[in-house]
Structures are given as C-alpha cells and as structure tokens.
Motif scaffolding. Sequence first.
Motif, mmCIF file in Angstrom:
data_model
loop_
_atom_site.group_PDB
_atom_site.id
_atom_site.type_symbol
_atom_site.label_atom_id
_atom_site.label_comp_id
_atom_site.label_asym_id
_atom_site.label_seq_id
_atom_site.Cartn_x
_atom_site.Cartn_y
_atom_site.Cartn_z
ATOM 1 N N PHE A 27 0.836 -1.198 0.000
ATOM 2 C CA PHE A 27 0.000 0.000 0.000
ATOM 3 C C PHE A 27 0.870 1.248 0.000
ATOM 4 O O PHE A 27 0.622 2.195 -0.751
ATOM 5 N N ALA A 28 1.912 1.263 0.833
ATOM 6 C CA ALA A 28 2.818 2.414 0.914
ATOM 7 C C ALA A 28 3.497 2.666 -0.421
ATOM 8 O O ALA A 28 3.657 3.823 -0.854
ATOM 9 N N ALA A 29 3.894 1.597 -1.113
ATOM 10 C CA ALA A 29 4.549 1.746 -2.418
ATOM 11 C C ALA A 29 3.582 2.328 -3.446
ATOM 12 O O ALA A 29 3.960 3.200 -4.247
ATOM 13 N N LEU A 30 2.347 1.860 -3.437
ATOM 14 C CA LEU A 30 1.351 2.359 -4.387
ATOM 15 C C LEU A 30 1.054 3.828 -4.130
ATOM 16 O O LEU A 30 0.997 4.630 -5.073
ATOM 17 N N ILE A 31 0.884 4.207 -2.877
ATOM 18 C CA ILE A 31 0.633 5.608 -2.554
ATOM 19 C C ILE A 31 1.855 6.463 -2.907
ATOM 20 O O ILE A 31 1.720 7.610 -3.352
ATOM 21 N N GLY A 32 3.043 5.906 -2.731
ATOM 22 C CA GLY A 32 4.254 6.625 -3.133
ATOM 23 C C GLY A 32 4.247 6.943 -4.618
ATOM 24 O O GLY A 32 4.623 8.045 -5.037
ATOM 25 N N TRP A 54 1.574 11.279 1.914
ATOM 26 C CA TRP A 54 1.996 9.871 1.932
ATOM 27 C C TRP A 54 1.962 9.317 3.355
ATOM 28 O O TRP A 54 1.395 8.244 3.603
ATOM 29 N N HIS A 55 2.559 10.043 4.283
ATOM 30 C CA HIS A 55 2.604 9.573 5.675
ATOM 31 C C HIS A 55 1.207 9.449 6.268
ATOM 32 O O HIS A 55 0.924 8.500 7.021
ATOM 33 N N ALA A 56 0.323 10.391 5.953
ATOM 34 C CA ALA A 56 -1.024 10.354 6.513
ATOM 35 C C ALA A 56 -1.783 9.129 6.029
ATOM 36 O O ALA A 56 -2.440 8.437 6.821
ATOM 37 N N LEU A 57 -1.702 8.838 4.738
ATOM 38 C CA LEU A 57 -2.420 7.686 4.210
ATOM 39 C C LEU A 57 -1.842 6.370 4.726
ATOM 40 O O LEU A 57 -2.586 5.443 5.047
ATOM 41 N N VAL A 58 -0.531 6.301 4.820
ATOM 42 C CA VAL A 58 0.095 5.077 5.327
ATOM 43 C C VAL A 58 -0.256 4.885 6.811
ATOM 44 O O VAL A 58 -0.559 3.771 7.250
ATOM 45 N N ILE A 73 -6.866 13.912 -6.112
ATOM 46 C CA ILE A 73 -6.460 13.970 -4.705
ATOM 47 C C ILE A 73 -6.372 15.395 -4.166
ATOM 48 O O ILE A 73 -5.966 15.590 -3.018
ATOM 49 N N ASP A 74 -6.768 16.391 -4.960
ATOM 50 C CA ASP A 74 -6.599 17.786 -4.528
ATOM 51 C C ASP A 74 -7.293 18.073 -3.194
ATOM 52 O O ASP A 74 -6.731 18.741 -2.322
ATOM 53 N N ALA A 75 -8.518 17.555 -3.023
ATOM 54 C CA ALA A 75 -9.251 17.811 -1.776
ATOM 55 C C ALA A 75 -8.656 17.051 -0.595
ATOM 56 O O ALA A 75 -8.830 17.441 0.559
ATOM 57 N N LEU A 76 -7.956 15.948 -0.885
ATOM 58 C CA LEU A 76 -7.335 15.168 0.188
ATOM 59 C C LEU A 76 -6.105 15.853 0.770
ATOM 60 O O LEU A 76 -5.778 15.641 1.942
ATOM 61 N N MET A 108 -4.995 13.956 10.724
ATOM 62 C CA MET A 108 -3.999 13.264 11.551
ATOM 63 C C MET A 108 -3.618 14.113 12.763
ATOM 64 O O MET A 108 -3.435 13.591 13.874
ATOM 65 N N LEU A 109 -3.494 15.416 12.565
ATOM 66 C CA LEU A 109 -3.154 16.302 13.688
ATOM 67 C C LEU A 109 -4.269 16.335 14.727
ATOM 68 O O LEU A 109 -4.025 16.264 15.927
ATOM 69 N N LEU A 110 -5.499 16.440 14.259
ATOM 70 C CA LEU A 110 -6.641 16.529 15.170
ATOM 71 C C LEU A 110 -6.836 15.235 15.959
ATOM 72 O O LEU A 110 -7.383 15.244 17.067
ATOM 73 N N LEU A 111 -6.370 14.132 15.392
ATOM 74 C CA LEU A 111 -6.453 12.850 16.083
ATOM 75 C C LEU A 111 -5.228 12.589 16.963
ATOM 76 O O LEU A 111 -5.171 11.575 17.650
ATOM 77 N N GLY A 112 -4.251 13.493 16.888
ATOM 78 C CA GLY A 112 -3.031 13.287 17.657
ATOM 79 C C GLY A 112 -2.146 12.212 17.076
ATOM 80 O O GLY A 112 -1.311 11.634 17.775
#
Length: 273
Positions: free
Chosen positions: A28-33, A120-124, A254-257, A265-269
């Motif tokens: 998954f990480a490779a595909l998102i990369g 990338w980090h957020a999705l992974v 992915i513009d809105a993402l 991710m920040l709001l969830l800590g």
Amino acid sequence: MLKTRVITAIVLLAVFLPVTLFAPLGWFAALIGLVVVFAAWEWARLLKAGATGSIVYAVIAAIVVALSTHLPVPRPLFQAAGVFWIVAGPYVLLRKPTLAAGAWRVFLLLVGLVVFAACWHALVSARAAGVAFVLSLLLLVWLADIGAYFAGKAFGKHKLAPAISPGKTWEGAVGGWVAVMVVAGLAIALHAFEPTLYSALAAQLGVGRALFVLTVLVAFSVIGDLFESMLKRQAGVKDSSQLLPGHGGVLDRIDALLPVLPLAMLLLGQGSA
C-alpha cells in the motif's frame, strides 16, 4: 468520453481496491508513493517548471518521501502542511496572486515537497490503523464531493468562487457537508466498522465536537479543490494532466485530500511518539 471514464475507473478500482483491502502495508505504501510522485510531477507542470524541470521535481519528491520515512515521527510534516493549508490556502483564494511566477512559484515548489510527503505519511498511517479507518478518511472527501455535485445540480444558484471555479456553488458545498454529517452521524451511532475516523474523533472529543471537526475538514476539502482549480486556471489548462483518461490527472483526484489528510492526523493526535 463516458466509455473512457468507465474503463479508467474500472482499472483504477482493480488496482487500488485489492491493495487497500488485502495487501500488506508495504505494498500500500509503495502504491501511494507512486501516486504522490505523479501528483508532484503535475504540481510542477502547473507551476510551469517545464518538461524536464517537472520530471526532476517528481524525482526530488520521491527522494524526499523516501528520506522522510527515517523521521522518528511524521507529526512535524503534518504540522507544516497544516500550517500551509490554514494560512496560505485561504490567503491565495482570497487575494489570487500569480502562483506560477516569482517568489510564489519557488515557495509552492518547496512547500509542495512537504505537502506530498505529509500526504503519503497520513495515508500510510491511516492504513496502519485499519482498512476501515483509511476508507472512512477517504469517504469523507468523496462524500463531500459527490454531495456537492448533486446538491449543486439540483439547487445551485449562488456561486462559491466564480473567478476560480464557476461550477461550484454554496448550495453544493452545503449539500456535501450534509452528506458527510449524515454518514458520520450514522457511523458513530451504529458503531459501524470501527475503528473509523468518525468513531476515533467521537471517542476523543465527544459527538458534538467530532461533528464540528468533520465540518472543518469538509471546509478544507473545498479549499484544496479550489486551490488546484486556481492553479489550473492560471496555467490555462482544464486538467492537471491526462494520466487518467477521461478523469484528468492524479492531482485532480487527490486535490481535496491534500489539506484534509494532515489536518485529520493532527486533530487525532496521530504521528507523535
């Protein structure tokens, strides 16, 4: 055109669904990369970096993402990207500076590396939290977009940003928000497919504040969409590229993402030690 769109959508689903649902996290990480690198290439093209310059930029983005995996925690990336979207995003949409020239182009090329690494980090990180979690995060943006489309078609009268994206309306934006609120509210009430973004926010903040946070995220999904629309309008193009026949480019998808991911991710800590 419709046939092309359908074929492209089927191919994308055939690739992304199995990897998202069943593949190990590394796949998954490779595909998102790969997605992020193509988006970076389009970002540079919209900023008029030239054919060679855009390829070089995409390579640099790939290197930055790879190097960022050695960070002890990704939270600083989320924070930097979040600050950009909170401060620069609304400023750009209100003041409409020329983005593909001078200091703005240099700034956006530099900040783009942070934005794509944070994406990338957020999705992974979301995928590591579970398939339902990452899908719920993506669903927020998809619902906001789909709801806005149908509500705008049915009720749209007041233009949201006519100089940037004439097709978007306030009624459509409200319709997208309603769609997110309904689904999120049901998911929280029914404890469906937990853990999800919605259940995690409700557990940390309570239902009322969770729905408020989701409202903020919906607003920033609109900002991300409009920001890319402005980039395209100033570049004089309809789509960020033709990588996805019938659908435009990767950045169009992915513009809105881009603002929603680090802020969620920040709001969830998430991303801290």
